[in-house]
Design a protein around this motif. Structure first.
Motif, PDB file in Angstrom:
ATOM      1  N   THR A  90      25.891  31.859  45.493  1.00  0.00           N
ATOM      2  CA  THR A  90      26.790  32.625  46.373  1.00  0.00           C
ATOM      3  C   THR A  90      27.725  33.553  45.597  1.00  0.00           C
ATOM      4  O   THR A  90      28.443  34.350  46.200  1.00  0.00           O
ATOM      5  N   VAL A  91      27.741  33.450  44.262  1.00  0.00           N
ATOM      6  CA  VAL A  91      28.662  34.255  43.447  1.00  0.00           C
ATOM      7  C   VAL A  91      28.023  35.610  43.128  1.00  0.00           C
ATOM      8  O   VAL A  91      26.892  35.681  42.651  1.00  0.00           O
ATOM      9  N   LYS A  92      28.755  36.678  43.382  1.00  0.00           N
ATOM     10  CA  LYS A  92      28.237  38.035  43.163  1.00  0.00           C
ATOM     11  C   LYS A  92      29.218  38.859  42.320  1.00  0.00           C
ATOM     12  O   LYS A  92      30.416  38.633  42.338  1.00  0.00           O
ATOM     13  N   ASN A  93      28.626  39.808  41.614  1.00  0.00           N
ATOM     14  CA  ASN A  93      29.403  40.800  40.851  1.00  0.00           C
ATOM     15  C   ASN A  93      30.247  40.151  39.747  1.00  0.00           C
ATOM     16  O   ASN A  93      31.384  40.549  39.512  1.00  0.00           O
ATOM     17  N   PHE A  94      29.664  39.164  39.073  1.00  0.00           N
ATOM     18  CA  PHE A  94      30.378  38.452  38.022  1.00  0.00           C
ATOM     19  C   PHE A  94      29.485  38.356  36.778  1.00  0.00           C
ATOM     20  O   PHE A  94      28.993  37.294  36.421  1.00  0.00           O
ATOM     21  N   PRO A  95      29.249  39.496  36.093  1.00  0.00           N
ATOM     22  CA  PRO A  95      28.335  39.502  34.943  1.00  0.00           C
ATOM     23  C   PRO A  95      28.882  38.711  33.765  1.00  0.00           C
ATOM     24  O   PRO A  95      30.094  38.654  33.547  1.00  0.00           O
ATOM     25  N   ASN A  96      27.968  38.107  33.033  1.00  0.00           N
ATOM     26  CA  ASN A  96      28.341  37.405  31.808  1.00  0.00           C
ATOM     27  C   ASN A  96      28.501  38.427  30.680  1.00  0.00           C
ATOM     28  O   ASN A  96      27.967  39.531  30.743  1.00  0.00           O
ATOM     29  N   ASN A  97      29.229  38.082  29.644  1.00  0.00           N
ATOM     30  CA  ASN A  97      29.338  38.955  28.479  1.00  0.00           C
ATOM     31  C   ASN A  97      29.588  38.114  27.238  1.00  0.00           C
ATOM     32  O   ASN A  97      29.912  36.928  27.322  1.00  0.00           O
ATOM     33  N   ALA A  98      29.448  38.733  26.086  1.00  0.00           N
ATOM     34  CA  ALA A  98      29.507  38.007  24.815  1.00  0.00           C
ATOM     35  C   ALA A  98      30.906  37.543  24.443  1.00  0.00           C
ATOM     36  O   ALA A  98      31.075  36.777  23.507  1.00  0.00           O
ATOM     37  N   MET A  99      31.907  37.976  25.187  1.00  0.00           N
ATOM     38  CA  MET A  99      33.291  37.646  24.857  1.00  0.00           C
ATOM     39  C   MET A  99      33.894  36.645  25.841  1.00  0.00           C
ATOM     40  O   MET A  99      35.054  36.266  25.685  1.00  0.00           O
ATOM     41  N   GLN A 100      33.125  36.285  26.869  1.00  0.00           N
ATOM     42  CA  GLN A 100      33.673  35.483  27.963  1.00  0.00           C
ATOM     43  C   GLN A 100      34.945  36.126  28.521  1.00  0.00           C
ATOM     44  O   GLN A 100      35.905  35.444  28.896  1.00  0.00           O
ATOM     45  N   TYR A 101      34.939  37.446  28.548  1.00  0.00           N
ATOM     46  CA  TYR A 101      36.027  38.185  29.182  1.00  0.00           C
ATOM     47  C   TYR A 101      35.783  38.140  30.687  1.00  0.00           C
ATOM     48  O   TYR A 101      34.717  38.524  31.172  1.00  0.00           O
ATOM     49  N   ARG A 102      36.766  37.652  31.418  1.00  0.00           N
ATOM     50  CA  ARG A 102      36.595  37.471  32.855  1.00  0.00           C
ATOM     51  C   ARG A 102      37.607  38.290  33.634  1.00  0.00           C
ATOM     52  O   ARG A 102      38.809  38.216  33.387  1.00  0.00           O
ATOM     53  N   PHE A 131      38.258  38.890  37.623  1.00  0.00           N
ATOM     54  CA  PHE A 131      37.865  38.492  38.975  1.00  0.00           C
ATOM     55  C   PHE A 131      38.201  39.548  40.024  1.00  0.00           C
ATOM     56  O   PHE A 131      38.032  39.304  41.216  1.00  0.00           O
ATOM     57  N   THR A 132      38.659  40.722  39.596  1.00  0.00           N
ATOM     58  CA  THR A 132      39.081  41.747  40.549  1.00  0.00           C
ATOM     59  C   THR A 132      37.995  42.089  41.564  1.00  0.00           C
ATOM     60  O   THR A 132      38.260  42.227  42.762  1.00  0.00           O
ATOM     61  N   ALA A 133      36.750  42.236  41.100  1.00  0.00           N
ATOM     62  CA  ALA A 133      35.667  42.674  41.984  1.00  0.00           C
ATOM     63  C   ALA A 133      34.636  41.578  42.242  1.00  0.00           C
ATOM     64  O   ALA A 133      33.573  41.848  42.809  1.00  0.00           O
ATOM     65  N   VAL A 134      34.932  40.344  41.853  1.00  0.00           N
ATOM     66  CA  VAL A 134      34.018  39.227  42.133  1.00  0.00           C
ATOM     67  C   VAL A 134      34.128  38.871  43.611  1.00  0.00           C
ATOM     68  O   VAL A 134      35.221  38.868  44.185  1.00  0.00           O
ATOM     69  N   TYR A 135      32.995  38.582  44.238  1.00  0.00           N
ATOM     70  CA  TYR A 135      33.059  38.132  45.630  1.00  0.00           C
ATOM     71  C   TYR A 135      32.027  37.043  45.885  1.00  0.00           C
ATOM     72  O   TYR A 135      31.103  36.829  45.094  1.00  0.00           O
ATOM     73  N   LEU A 136      32.229  36.327  46.970  1.00  0.00           N
ATOM     74  CA  LEU A 136      31.345  35.238  47.377  1.00  0.00           C
ATOM     75  C   LEU A 136      30.589  35.639  48.630  1.00  0.00           C
ATOM     76  O   LEU A 136      31.118  36.390  49.466  1.00  0.00           O
ATOM     77  N   THR A 137      29.374  35.165  48.763  1.00  0.00           N
ATOM     78  CA  THR A 137      28.610  35.373  49.992  1.00  0.00           C
ATOM     79  C   THR A 137      28.421  34.030  50.685  1.00  0.00           C
ATOM     80  O   THR A 137      28.527  32.980  50.044  1.00  0.00           O
ATOM     81  N   PRO A 138      28.161  34.035  51.974  1.00  0.00           N
ATOM     82  CA  PRO A 138      27.953  32.756  52.669  1.00  0.00           C
ATOM     83  C   PRO A 138      26.728  32.029  52.108  1.00  0.00           C
ATOM     84  O   PRO A 138      25.746  32.657  51.696  1.00  0.00           O
ATOM     85  N   SER A 139      26.813  30.703  52.051  1.00  0.00           N
ATOM     86  CA  SER A 139      25.641  29.930  51.653  1.00  0.00           C
ATOM     87  C   SER A 139      24.603  30.009  52.760  1.00  0.00           C
ATOM     88  O   SER A 139      24.883  30.464  53.874  1.00  0.00           O
ATOM     89  N   LYS A 140      23.395  29.565  52.487  1.00  0.00           N
ATOM     90  CA  LYS A 140      22.332  29.627  53.485  1.00  0.00           C
ATOM     91  C   LYS A 140      22.699  28.843  54.738  1.00  0.00           C
ATOM     92  O   LYS A 140      22.443  29.278  55.857  1.00  0.00           O
ATOM     93  N   SER A 141      23.350  27.691  54.527  1.00  0.00           N
ATOM     94  CA  SER A 141      23.733  26.873  55.690  1.00  0.00           C
ATOM     95  C   SER A 141      24.818  27.557  56.494  1.00  0.00           C
ATOM     96  O   SER A 141      24.808  27.541  57.728  1.00  0.00           O
ATOM     97  N   GLU A 142      25.777  28.214  55.789  1.00  0.00           N
ATOM     98  CA  GLU A 142      26.844  28.927  56.494  1.00  0.00           C
ATOM     99  C   GLU A 142      26.281  30.126  57.240  1.00  0.00           C
ATOM    100  O   GLU A 142      26.670  30.413  58.379  1.00  0.00           O
ATOM    101  N   ALA A 143      25.374  30.850  56.579  1.00  0.00           N
ATOM    102  CA  ALA A 143      24.782  32.020  57.220  1.00  0.00           C
ATOM    103  C   ALA A 143      24.021  31.628  58.474  1.00  0.00           C
ATOM    104  O   ALA A 143      24.052  32.307  59.499  1.00  0.00           O
ATOM    105  N   LYS A 144      23.317  30.478  58.387  1.00  0.00           N
ATOM    106  CA  LYS A 144      22.553  30.015  59.529  1.00  0.00           C
ATOM    107  C   LYS A 144      23.463  29.651  60.684  1.00  0.00           C
ATOM    108  O   LYS A 144      23.222  29.948  61.841  1.00  0.00           O
TER     109      LYS A 144
END
Length: 586
Positions: free
Chosen positions: A559-571, A573-586
């Motif tokens: 469900t986690v979107k727009n959260f790329p990994n990188n070699a520095m573990q620089y995080r 969260f400004t543009a990170v978003y969540l999507t509904p799980s399959k059960s929630e969407a249903k």
């Protein structure tokens, strides 16, 4: 191979608040609302850190946990893009450099506000201006052992910084200002350097140069360790020492996405502090964490196989894996009574089997064994780190240097105490193997002392440990960030005076000369040439024992979107978003 996990004692997220919601979130905080452009707003992103934060005050951020949390609360003039780690604008809208490469002029964003906080009249955050940058940077140039580990950002670089620092020793207030900091107007600030410096722009994206409110510092002082007032996308909601940190969305954040949606998308971030990675994995599988950084060693093979084949209990998750800008090593107190002896340092360096540590103890969770220098070998393509002569297991050499150090055998070496933090048990397992190897290979006795991360850092900086474990993660993408650890001119004269970042207290004039030439270089190619020669000089003297270069393993909920990994573990969260799980969407 199926593994069984330890029984779980359920942990409850304790979320206090300085807002009207005592639990730190409203009833709908975790609800997701579809936004423009296929994004979703809302939700609380939950993850775990194995070590509690040490200090959120920008000038004292020396550990990765604090940096990752503070990066959501504070901002610098510049920042990094999360995918490529390229420098991009933060609080600065733009900047220019003059033809001498020594005068930087920054245009600041208008309309940026500090977080609402009790330090302001009526609790309302005011607008950020150039005067705030001047205040924070002048304070960074002030001598204050309890509240400033970051002066090296400007030491020998910014015009007038060294003179200001010297004039402020002993708590004195200088009668002059830092010459190289000039406010042009409320939204323009100018910096003058002593000479061209290849890393100055990077320094303005590092945690030491995050911008905070003067009112907060005047009200909270050293309490800013946990009371953070910045301009970032999230606001500290509550901190329960050793248990949890909770952040809430900054409703006044200045950025919107390309579709006009208000950022950040998330309503908040909840950070737990569980030391046992097996328990953390159980919680992740239950959906109580959205991300798991680093995996229990016993489960790496199963997780990798199933995530690739999309089968089994781990097939539904996304496994992100890449070499990191991180190195793990043992650091000698190079000016101490015992390890000022270069030959003893070399004997220990030749007495450790790094490949066995990586393959057997870490079960391959790492990028490469530490056969070369302090700089990771597979993250800087233009930097030939593998040309550095490091140390591998060689008992003939180990015994040769042991005798050269003045010991007939390892039994004659006084007992050595290795101080370390746990990091979910991984560091303890590695330390146990080092202890066993040195006993079996050289008959040297090592005793381990496990302490909290905060205690370890304080002891390293204060010169209270002879041998200590270090995990060094870059806070900007350059080999210089690793060589910075060995720069001798950062070492104080007194053996117990604070020494940061050179906690090894290593000094070599030739290293310093080459390192400084790298700083003054106009291109990366020239800088890398000098840095590489400097690193070769240092590693010949074995100031540290490089154990392995790290690799990032991140397990992510689907469900986690727009959260790329990188070699520095620089995080970010400004543009990170969540999507509904399959059960929630249903």
């Amino acid at each position: 191979m199926k593994k069984s996990l330890l029984p779980l004692l359920l942990a409850v997220f304790v979320m206090g608040s300085c807002s009207n919601d005592k639990d730190g979130k409203s009833e709908n905080a975790e609800a997701l609302i579809e936004a423009k452009g296929g994004k979703y707003s809302g939700g609380i992103f939950k993850y775990n850190e194995s070590e509690f934060l040490k200090n959120l005050f920008p000038h004292n951020i020396t550990d990765a946990t604090s940096y990752r949390i503070a990066s959501q609360v504070y901002e610098g003039l510049l920042k990094f893009s999360q995918d490529s780690l390229q420098l991009t604008n933060g609080l600065a809208e733009s900047y220019t450099v003059d033809e001498t490469q020594t005068i930087y002029t920054f245009k600041l964003r208008k309309g940026v506000k500090f977080h609402d906080n009790a330090c302001f009249p009526e609790g309302k955050g005011r607008e950020f201006t150039a005067e705030d940058v001047k205040y924070c940077f002048s304070l960074l140039c002030t001598s204050n052992p309890q509240q400033n580990q970051g002066f090296s950002m400007f030491q020998g670089i910014l015009k007038g910084a060294d003179a200001y620092y010297e004039a402020s020793t002993g708590g004195k207030k200088p009668e002059f200002e830092v010459e190289g900091i000039k406010v042009i107007d409320p939204y323009t600030i100018e910096f003058t350097l002593l000479e061209p410096n290849s890393i100055f722009p990077y320094n303005l994206a590092r945690p030491f140069t995050f911008i905070f409110a003067k009112e907060a510092y005047e009200k909270y002082g050293q309490e800013m360790r946990v009371k953070a007032v910045g301009t970032g996308p999230f606001v500290i909601s509550s901190i329960d020492e050793g248990t949890s940190v909770n952040l809430l969305k900054n409703p006044n954040y200045y950025l919107k996405d390309e579709a006009g949606n208000q950022l950040p998308y998330l309503n908040g971030i909840a950070v737990k502090f569980l030391k046992d990675r097996k328990i953390e994995l159980i919680e992740f599988k239950k959906g109580n964490f959205h991300m798991m950084y680093r995996l229990p060693t016993d489960f790496i093979i199963d997780i990798e196989e199933q995530s690739v084949k999309k089968t089994g209990e781990y097939g539904m998750y996304e496994l992100q894996k890449n070499p990191e800008m991180a190195v793990h090593f043992l650091s000698f107190a190079n000016q101490g009574k015992m390890f000022s002896n270069i030959n003893l340092r070399k004997a220990i360096s030749f007495g450790i089997d790094r490949k066995m540590i990586l393959d057997k103890v870490l079960d391959g969770e790492g990028d490469a064994p530490g056969f070369w220098g302090i700089t990771p070998v597979n993250v800087f393509p233009q930097y030939d780190a593998k040309s550095i002569t490091g140390y591998t297991l060689n008992l003939d050499s180990a015994n040769y240097y042991l005798k050269k150090a003045g010991f007939k055998s390892g039994a004659d070496v006084p007992k050595i105490v290795l101080e370390l933090n746990s990091d979910g048990g991984r560091n303890e397992a590695v330390a146990s193997e080092v202890r066993t190897q040195l006993k079996n290979n050289l008959n040297i006795t090592i005793e381990t002392n496990v302490v909290t991360t905060a205690t370890l850092i304080d002891n390293m900086i204060g010169g209270k440990s002879d041998l200590f474990r270090v995990g060094w993660i870059a806070d900007y993408p350059s080999p210089e960030n690793f060589l910075w650890y060995l720069y001798g001119k950062n070492v104080p004269a007194g053996p117990s005076s604070s020494s940061y970042p050179n906690m090894a207290r290593y000094k070599n004039s030739k290293f310093d000369e080459l390192y400084e030439k790298g700083l003054k270089a106009q291109t990366d190619a020239d800088a890398y040439k000098y840095f590489l020669e400097a690193e070769k000089v240092a590693m010949y003297e074995a100031p540290i024992v490089v154990l392995w270069y790290d690799e990032a393993y991140r397990l992510m909920q689907p469900t986690v979107k727009n959260f790329p990994n990188n070699a520095m573990q620089y995080r970010d969260f400004t543009a990170v978003y969540l999507t509904p799980s399959k059960s929630e969407a249903k």
